[in-house]
Design a protein around this motif. Sequence first.
Motif, PDB file in Angstrom:
ATOM      1  N   MET A   6       8.365  34.723  34.727  1.00  0.00           N
ATOM      2  CA  MET A   6       7.223  33.956  34.252  1.00  0.00           C
ATOM      3  C   MET A   6       6.436  34.722  33.193  1.00  0.00           C
ATOM      4  N   LEU A   7       6.347  36.035  33.304  1.00  0.00           N
ATOM      5  CA  LEU A   7       5.527  36.857  32.430  1.00  0.00           C
ATOM      6  C   LEU A   7       6.392  37.554  31.386  1.00  0.00           C
ATOM      7  N   LEU A   8       6.013  37.447  30.117  1.00  0.00           N
ATOM      8  CA  LEU A   8       6.731  38.127  29.061  1.00  0.00           C
ATOM      9  C   LEU A   8       6.244  39.575  28.976  1.00  0.00           C
ATOM     10  N   PRO A   9       7.152  40.559  29.041  1.00  0.00           N
ATOM     11  CA  PRO A   9       6.734  41.968  29.077  1.00  0.00           C
ATOM     12  C   PRO A   9       5.906  42.399  27.864  1.00  0.00           C
ATOM     13  N   GLU A  10       6.242  41.900  26.676  1.00  0.00           N
ATOM     14  CA  GLU A  10       5.509  42.326  25.476  1.00  0.00           C
ATOM     15  C   GLU A  10       4.078  41.802  25.430  1.00  0.00           C
ATOM     16  N   ARG A  11       3.757  40.783  26.209  1.00  0.00           N
ATOM     17  CA  ARG A  11       2.406  40.224  26.219  1.00  0.00           C
ATOM     18  C   ARG A  11       1.562  40.742  27.390  1.00  0.00           C
ATOM     19  N   SER A  12       2.196  41.415  28.342  1.00  0.00           N
ATOM     20  CA  SER A  12       1.469  41.832  29.537  1.00  0.00           C
ATOM     21  C   SER A  12       0.503  42.988  29.264  1.00  0.00           C
ATOM     22  N   VAL A  61      -3.229  32.011  27.999  1.00  0.00           N
ATOM     23  CA  VAL A  61      -2.238  32.200  29.055  1.00  0.00           C
ATOM     24  C   VAL A  61      -0.872  31.695  28.589  1.00  0.00           C
ATOM     25  N   ALA A  62      -0.843  30.606  27.817  1.00  0.00           N
ATOM     26  CA  ALA A  62       0.415  30.055  27.314  1.00  0.00           C
ATOM     27  C   ALA A  62       1.138  31.039  26.400  1.00  0.00           C
ATOM     28  N   THR A  63       0.396  31.885  25.693  1.00  0.00           N
ATOM     29  CA  THR A  63       1.051  32.855  24.817  1.00  0.00           C
ATOM     30  C   THR A  63       1.701  33.987  25.602  1.00  0.00           C
ATOM     31  N   MET A  64       1.348  34.129  26.869  1.00  0.00           N
ATOM     32  CA  MET A  64       1.900  35.220  27.677  1.00  0.00           C
ATOM     33  C   MET A  64       3.091  34.802  28.524  1.00  0.00           C
ATOM     34  N   VAL A  65       3.360  33.512  28.631  1.00  0.00           N
ATOM     35  CA  VAL A  65       4.460  33.047  29.467  1.00  0.00           C
ATOM     36  C   VAL A  65       5.507  32.378  28.596  1.00  0.00           C
ATOM     37  N   GLY A  66       6.673  32.159  29.167  1.00  0.00           N
ATOM     38  CA  GLY A  66       7.744  31.546  28.398  1.00  0.00           C
ATOM     39  C   GLY A  66       8.257  30.286  29.060  1.00  0.00           C
ATOM     40  N   GLY A  68       9.193  26.615  30.279  1.00  0.00           N
ATOM     41  CA  GLY A  68       8.428  25.427  30.610  1.00  0.00           C
ATOM     42  C   GLY A  68       6.975  25.713  30.925  1.00  0.00           C
ATOM     43  N   TRP A  69       6.686  26.940  31.361  1.00  0.00           N
ATOM     44  CA  TRP A  69       5.299  27.302  31.659  1.00  0.00           C
ATOM     45  C   TRP A  69       4.438  27.215  30.410  1.00  0.00           C
ATOM     46  N   LYS A  70       4.998  27.616  29.282  1.00  0.00           N
ATOM     47  CA  LYS A  70       4.260  27.556  28.024  1.00  0.00           C
ATOM     48  C   LYS A  70       3.842  26.118  27.718  1.00  0.00           C
ATOM     49  N   VAL A  71       4.758  25.178  27.896  1.00  0.00           N
ATOM     50  CA  VAL A  71       4.473  23.769  27.627  1.00  0.00           C
ATOM     51  C   VAL A  71       3.381  23.251  28.568  1.00  0.00           C
ATOM     52  N   LEU A  72       3.494  23.580  29.858  1.00  0.00           N
ATOM     53  CA  LEU A  72       2.498  23.107  30.823  1.00  0.00           C
ATOM     54  C   LEU A  72       1.104  23.649  30.508  1.00  0.00           C
ATOM     55  N   HIS A  73       1.024  24.921  30.136  1.00  0.00           N
ATOM     56  CA  HIS A  73      -0.283  25.496  29.789  1.00  0.00           C
ATOM     57  C   HIS A  73      -0.855  24.838  28.531  1.00  0.00           C
ATOM     58  N   TYR A  74      -0.007  24.536  27.557  1.00  0.00           N
ATOM     59  CA  TYR A  74      -0.494  23.871  26.353  1.00  0.00           C
ATOM     60  C   TYR A  74      -0.971  22.444  26.651  1.00  0.00           C
ATOM     61  N   VAL A  75      -0.290  21.747  27.549  1.00  0.00           N
ATOM     62  CA  VAL A  75      -0.711  20.381  27.910  1.00  0.00           C
ATOM     63  C   VAL A  75      -2.099  20.418  28.554  1.00  0.00           C
ATOM     64  N   ILE A  76      -2.295  21.331  29.504  1.00  0.00           N
ATOM     65  CA  ILE A  76      -3.612  21.458  30.148  1.00  0.00           C
ATOM     66  C   ILE A  76      -4.665  21.858  29.113  1.00  0.00           C
ATOM     67  N   ALA A  77      -4.301  22.723  28.167  1.00  0.00           N
ATOM     68  CA  ALA A  77      -5.238  23.146  27.119  1.00  0.00           C
ATOM     69  C   ALA A  77      -5.666  21.959  26.265  1.00  0.00           C
ATOM     70  N   VAL A  78      -4.724  21.098  25.898  1.00  0.00           N
ATOM     71  CA  VAL A  78      -5.061  19.925  25.079  1.00  0.00           C
ATOM     72  C   VAL A  78      -6.013  19.003  25.833  1.00  0.00           C
ATOM     73  N   ILE A  79      -5.761  18.807  27.120  1.00  0.00           N
ATOM     74  CA  ILE A  79      -6.642  17.952  27.923  1.00  0.00           C
ATOM     75  C   ILE A  79      -8.054  18.533  27.946  1.00  0.00           C
ATOM     76  N   PHE A  80      -8.163  19.834  28.197  1.00  0.00           N
ATOM     77  CA  PHE A  80      -9.483  20.474  28.218  1.00  0.00           C
ATOM     78  C   PHE A  80     -10.167  20.405  26.853  1.00  0.00           C
ATOM     79  N   LEU A  81      -9.429  20.673  25.776  1.00  0.00           N
ATOM     80  CA  LEU A  81     -10.034  20.675  24.436  1.00  0.00           C
ATOM     81  C   LEU A  81     -10.500  19.279  24.022  1.00  0.00           C
ATOM     82  N   LEU A  82      -9.720  18.256  24.343  1.00  0.00           N
ATOM     83  CA  LEU A  82     -10.148  16.887  24.019  1.00  0.00           C
ATOM     84  C   LEU A  82     -11.395  16.503  24.810  1.00  0.00           C
ATOM     85  N   GLY A  83     -11.434  16.879  26.080  1.00  0.00           N
ATOM     86  CA  GLY A  83     -12.630  16.617  26.889  1.00  0.00           C
ATOM     87  C   GLY A  83     -13.845  17.352  26.344  1.00  0.00           C
ATOM     88  N   GLY A  84     -13.660  18.591  25.902  1.00  0.00           N
ATOM     89  CA  GLY A  84     -14.757  19.367  25.331  1.00  0.00           C
ATOM     90  C   GLY A  84     -15.251  18.800  24.020  1.00  0.00           C
TER      91      GLY A  84
END
Length: 192
Positions: A6-12, A61-66, A68-84
Amino acid sequence: MFEGRMLLPERSKYWWVELLAGFGWLVIAWLVLRANVTSLATVGLLLGVLFIVAGLNEIFVATMVGGGWKVLHYVIAVIFLLGGLWALIRPVNTFFALVSVLGLVLLLEGAFEIVRGVSSRAENPYWWLGLVTGVLLILLALWVSGSDRVFNLQTRAFLVLFWVGLMALIRAVSAIILAFAIRRADRTLTPA
């Protein structure tokens, strides 16, 4: 879709950014939970800032994972940003509209936290925190969605502040523990 670590070593090595985000969430929770609301616009603006910060945190967080996790984090981010964005553009209407949407966002975020927690059991000794956080967020979503019986605007304003403050507090604890889990994983991934 979810194969591999789940965690990319270069981003940790940036685990401390998540720790700072957690402390930022603590400050937001403290400010929101002690705020004296005098107008509906204040509630809308506080929610807008909270959702934008949550969206930016999910992008980080999406930049640190690879995978399908990256896609899920971006989807949640879009929902939060549109609400904001909506909350900042129409803060008074946000008070009336966002209470309903807040339940949906909390429900989605809670489901996401449960999935992330359970699926990271093999790699993360703190996986149960994601499960507990997800359950709390879903319970909070059900409470938010079912509170339409409260018609007093002043009472609703304080309830919305409580929900936002509790969400910020939950995010703070999750981010701080995630930061230390990333730090621990970095030490096991990095050769001596």
